[in-house]
Design a protein around this motif. Structure first.
Motif, mmCIF file in Angstrom:
data_model
loop_
_atom_site.group_PDB
_atom_site.id
_atom_site.type_symbol
_atom_site.label_atom_id
_atom_site.label_comp_id
_atom_site.label_asym_id
_atom_site.label_seq_id
_atom_site.Cartn_x
_atom_site.Cartn_y
_atom_site.Cartn_z
ATOM 1 N N LEU A 40 -11.290 -3.328 -3.299
ATOM 2 C CA LEU A 40 -9.993 -3.309 -2.629
ATOM 3 C C LEU A 40 -9.985 -4.326 -1.502
ATOM 4 O O LEU A 40 -10.853 -4.355 -0.638
ATOM 5 C CB LEU A 40 -9.712 -1.904 -2.077
ATOM 6 C CG LEU A 40 -8.332 -1.712 -1.423
ATOM 7 C CD1 LEU A 40 -7.220 -1.935 -2.433
ATOM 8 C CD2 LEU A 40 -8.235 -0.304 -0.825
ATOM 9 N N GLY A 41 -8.978 -5.199 -1.520
ATOM 10 C CA GLY A 41 -8.853 -6.228 -0.489
ATOM 11 C C GLY A 41 -7.888 -5.810 0.606
ATOM 12 O O GLY A 41 -7.839 -4.637 0.991
ATOM 13 N N VAL A 42 -7.099 -6.733 1.086
ATOM 14 C CA VAL A 42 -6.156 -6.471 2.175
ATOM 15 C C VAL A 42 -5.007 -5.604 1.659
ATOM 16 O O VAL A 42 -4.426 -5.881 0.613
ATOM 17 C CB VAL A 42 -5.597 -7.797 2.742
ATOM 18 C CG1 VAL A 42 -4.537 -7.518 3.810
ATOM 19 C CG2 VAL A 42 -6.732 -8.640 3.307
ATOM 20 N N VAL A 43 -4.697 -4.553 2.404
ATOM 21 C CA VAL A 43 -3.573 -3.671 2.085
ATOM 22 C C VAL A 43 -2.577 -3.794 3.233
ATOM 23 O O VAL A 43 -2.922 -3.538 4.389
ATOM 24 C CB VAL A 43 -4.028 -2.206 1.913
ATOM 25 C CG1 VAL A 43 -2.832 -1.301 1.629
ATOM 26 C CG2 VAL A 43 -5.061 -2.102 0.786
ATOM 27 N N ALA A 44 -1.342 -4.209 2.930
ATOM 28 C CA ALA A 44 -0.380 -4.494 3.990
ATOM 29 C C ALA A 44 1.022 -4.083 3.559
ATOM 30 O O ALA A 44 1.287 -3.866 2.374
ATOM 31 C CB ALA A 44 -0.405 -5.983 4.332
ATOM 32 N N ASP A 45 1.926 -4.010 4.544
ATOM 33 C CA ASP A 45 3.306 -3.611 4.248
ATOM 34 C C ASP A 45 4.276 -4.795 4.224
ATOM 35 O O ASP A 45 5.474 -4.613 4.047
ATOM 36 C CB ASP A 45 3.793 -2.554 5.231
ATOM 37 C CG ASP A 45 3.839 -3.064 6.671
ATOM 38 O OD1 ASP A 45 3.466 -4.234 6.916
ATOM 39 O OD2 ASP A 45 4.239 -2.290 7.560
ATOM 40 N N SER A 46 3.769 -6.011 4.400
ATOM 41 C CA SER A 46 4.620 -7.196 4.344
ATOM 42 C C SER A 46 3.778 -8.409 3.984
ATOM 43 O O SER A 46 2.540 -8.389 4.137
ATOM 44 C CB SER A 46 5.310 -7.437 5.689
ATOM 45 O OG SER A 46 4.363 -7.851 6.669
ATOM 46 N N VAL A 47 4.441 -9.459 3.544
ATOM 47 C CA VAL A 47 3.728 -10.698 3.202
ATOM 48 C C VAL A 47 3.055 -11.280 4.442
ATOM 49 O O VAL A 47 1.920 -11.756 4.383
ATOM 50 C CB VAL A 47 4.695 -11.718 2.561
ATOM 51 C CG1 VAL A 47 3.999 -13.064 2.367
ATOM 52 C CG2 VAL A 47 5.212 -11.201 1.217
ATOM 53 N N GLY A 48 3.744 -11.227 5.576
ATOM 54 C CA GLY A 48 3.181 -11.771 6.811
ATOM 55 C C GLY A 48 1.897 -11.081 7.219
ATOM 56 O O GLY A 48 0.917 -11.736 7.605
ATOM 57 N N ARG A 49 1.894 -9.763 7.151
ATOM 58 C CA ARG A 49 0.678 -9.016 7.540
ATOM 59 C C ARG A 49 -0.436 -9.201 6.524
ATOM 60 O O ARG A 49 -1.612 -9.229 6.876
ATOM 61 C CB ARG A 49 1.020 -7.538 7.716
ATOM 62 C CG ARG A 49 1.868 -7.279 8.954
ATOM 63 C CD ARG A 49 2.129 -5.823 9.197
ATOM 64 N NE ARG A 49 2.878 -5.639 10.436
ATOM 65 C CZ ARG A 49 3.308 -4.477 10.882
ATOM 66 N NH1 ARG A 49 3.092 -3.369 10.193
ATOM 67 N NH2 ARG A 49 3.982 -4.400 12.021
ATOM 68 N N PHE A 50 -0.065 -9.345 5.255
ATOM 69 C CA PHE A 50 -1.086 -9.650 4.251
ATOM 70 C C PHE A 50 -1.721 -11.005 4.546
ATOM 71 O O PHE A 50 -2.945 -11.153 4.510
ATOM 72 C CB PHE A 50 -0.473 -9.648 2.853
ATOM 73 C CG PHE A 50 -1.425 -10.107 1.781
ATOM 74 C CD1 PHE A 50 -2.351 -9.235 1.237
ATOM 75 C CD2 PHE A 50 -1.408 -11.427 1.333
ATOM 76 C CE1 PHE A 50 -3.244 -9.666 0.268
ATOM 77 C CE2 PHE A 50 -2.291 -11.860 0.360
ATOM 78 C CZ PHE A 50 -3.213 -10.979 -0.176
ATOM 79 N N ALA A 51 -0.898 -12.001 4.847
ATOM 80 C CA ALA A 51 -1.410 -13.342 5.144
ATOM 81 C C ALA A 51 -2.366 -13.311 6.332
ATOM 82 O O ALA A 51 -3.392 -14.002 6.341
ATOM 83 C CB ALA A 51 -0.258 -14.302 5.415
ATOM 84 N N ALA A 52 -2.046 -12.489 7.328
ATOM 85 C CA ALA A 52 -2.900 -12.390 8.522
ATOM 86 C C ALA A 52 -4.273 -11.815 8.188
ATOM 87 O O ALA A 52 -5.249 -12.070 8.896
ATOM 88 C CB ALA A 52 -2.222 -11.527 9.584
#
Length: 215
Positions: A35-47
């Motif tokens: 499991l990699g990055v889990v985020a609620d938006s593209v911006g937070r995923f990119a971060a």
């Protein structure tokens, strides 16, 4: 497993907390997936800086960047996108595929199908759920048999700027023309294509390779 027996790294971009947690749990429990990055938006995923060439399970209706533009951004980061969305009409499916998604599932799909799609995409294949595959097949037939779309250079420039999210005023300033002229170009594009709404025109830009991808 991915290349050379390594686990498949899979990130998740989903703004519904319960569904996000459920998908993350399905992925984390699979023995061949990391499991990699889990985020609620593209911006937070990119971060989160997930390494390129991983798989990303992406919802379309997000805060901030969404729909085909979200697919474009994540693909532009170097990832393979699997869209899993409650919105699974023909326009959404074709827009996402045209933007570079490798697969598309509706949220009716169970955990096993999500894992199957992730594994296919990880090895370079595509995966669209059988209930949605007819959209892609029909579109492919129409694209090969229908007339070629012809837009002028200025019309293509206007369409490109619209797909980048620019307003009519912004397009006018960027091209050093009046807002009235911008709207005249848009009317011509609509007449030529039958696409009326801005999201439809954005999908057209993606299909025609006019939209700017993220760097």
């Amino acid at each position: 497993m991915g290349a050379e027996g390594e686990p498949i790294v899979v990130g998740v971009i989903e703004d519904h907390p319960l569904y996000r947690a459920a998908v993350a749990r399905v992925l984390a429990d699979a023995p061949d997936i990391e499991l990699g990055v889990v985020a609620d938006s593209v911006g937070r995923f990119a971060a989160g800086r997930q390494r390129p060439d991983s798989v990303v399970v992406l919802d379309l209706k997000l805060r901030g960047v969404q729909d085909a533009a979200a697919v474009l951004e994540v693909v532009g980061m170097g990832h393979k996108v699997l869209v899993v969305s409650a919105h699974a009409g023909q326009a959404e499916v074709l827009g996402a595929i045209a933007a570079g998604a490798r697969g598309y599932l509706s949220k009716d799909s169970d955990g096993d199908e999500i894992l199957r799609a992730v594994r296919e995409i990880a090895i370079g294949n595509s995966y669209v759920s059988p209930t949605l595959a007819s959209f892609v097949l029909n579109s492919s037939r129409e694209r090969h048999t229908g007339p070629k779309l012809v837009l002028s250079d200025r019309e293509r420039q206007v369409l490109s700027l619209l797909a980048a999210g620019e307003r009519d005023q912004d397009i006018a300033e960027a091209m050093n023309i009046t807002v009235r002229t911008v709207r005249s170009y848009l009317d011509r594009i609509r007449d030529k294509t039958g696409r009326r709404r801005r999201p439809e025109l954005t999908r057209l830009a993606i299909e025609e390779g006019i939209a700017h991808r993220a760097d």
